[in-house]
Design a protein around this motif. Structure first.
Motif, PDB file in Angstrom:
ATOM      1  N   ARG A 299       0.629  -1.302  -0.069  1.00  0.00           N
ATOM      2  CA  ARG A 299       0.028  -0.079  -0.069  1.00  0.00           C
ATOM      3  C   ARG A 299       0.815   1.178   0.206  1.00  0.00           C
ATOM      4  O   ARG A 299       0.440   2.244  -0.259  1.00  0.00           O
TER       5      ARG A 299
ATOM      6  N   ILE B 185      -8.853  -2.935  -0.955  1.00  0.00           N
ATOM      7  CA  ILE B 185      -8.198  -2.816   0.418  1.00  0.00           C
ATOM      8  C   ILE B 185      -9.525  -2.245   1.637  1.00  0.00           C
ATOM      9  O   ILE B 185      -8.872  -1.696   2.576  1.00  0.00           O
TER      10      ILE B 185
ATOM     11  N   HIS C  44      -4.196   5.232  -3.702  1.00  0.00           N
ATOM     12  CA  HIS C  44      -4.156   5.075  -2.259  1.00  0.00           C
ATOM     13  C   HIS C  44      -2.937   5.867  -1.884  1.00  0.00           C
ATOM     14  O   HIS C  44      -2.715   5.454  -0.624  1.00  0.00           O
TER      15      HIS C  44
END
Length: 227
Positions: free
Chosen positions: A79, A107, A154
């Motif tokens: 991530r 996620i 992200h």
């Protein structure tokens, strides 16, 4: 941000992908990793994302020693790292916004946060007018911009671009490279893996050169680099 300390990757007793590789990439740097096929570029990327582990040496990302990272910790590492592929890997039955949103859905991002984030990154990559298009309706350059947006949505600290212009014409290649440079200016550390001499000379950034798994050069580029 990223430290490789005497990293060796051996696949068999006499097959080495990397030999005693050491480098330090600082936060907000833009670094090109270059070399011919088989030089070890892809192995570095696989080690960065913990797809593979080093045979020996040490790898640290953002102060986190990932040399012997546990499998359950790998998603948290990934991530922090956005990856842009040469072959777009877009979902053909999803629109642009759905492709980008999917990266957050997997996620378990709260639904109310997904579309604001998607709209923001699509604006950054200049595709706010293509959000409802499907991949087959896009040019190659637009498709690659979707891939960049998906990698950024992200908010990773590091963006890795693996031969991102390999399937693009020269004009579109320049557009994508300028986009990566813009993203770097926003504060994201960018690692570009390429064998394209023109791209490296255009950027005039730091260049790490690999040959048969060994670093043979690490310097600021002044527009005269030859691969």
């Amino acid at each position: 941000m990223i430290k490789f300390v005497n990293v060796t990757k051996r696949y068999s007793s006499d097959v080495f992908a990397l030999r005693q590789v050491s480098f330090h990439i600082r936060p907000k740097e833009f670094v090109s990793i270059v070399g011919q096929s088989g030089a070890g570029k892809s192995t570095i990327l696989k080690l960065l994302t913990a797809e593979e582990r080093p045979t020996s040496g040490k790898i640290v990302i953002g102060g986190w020693d990932i040399t012997d990272i546990k499998s359950k910790e790998v998603p948290a590492l990934r991530r922090q790292i956005g990856v842009v592929f040469q072959d777009f890997k877009l979902l053909e039955k999803k629109t642009v916004k759905e492709n980008v949103a999917f990266a957050l859905e997997v996620i378990n991002t709260p639904r109310k946060k997904i579309m604001p984030a998607v709209n923001q990154v699509l604006k950054i990559v200049g595709l706010e007018n293509r959000i409802d298009y499907f991949p087959q309706q896009l040019s190659a350059g637009e498709a690659q911009r979707v891939v960049v947006a998906r990698a950024l949505v992200h908010r990773p600290k590091i963006l890795v671009a693996d031969e991102p212009t390999g399937n693009l014409d020269p004009i579109t290649t320049r557009d994508i490279v300028e986009l990566l440079d813009k993203i770097n200016e926003y504060g994201t550390t960018v690692i570009l893996v390429t064998h394209n001499r023109e791209i490296v000379n255009f950027l005039r950034k730091r260049v790490i050169t690999l040959d048969q798994g060994i670093i043979i050069g690490d310097q600021m580029n002044k527009g005269r680099y030859v691969i």
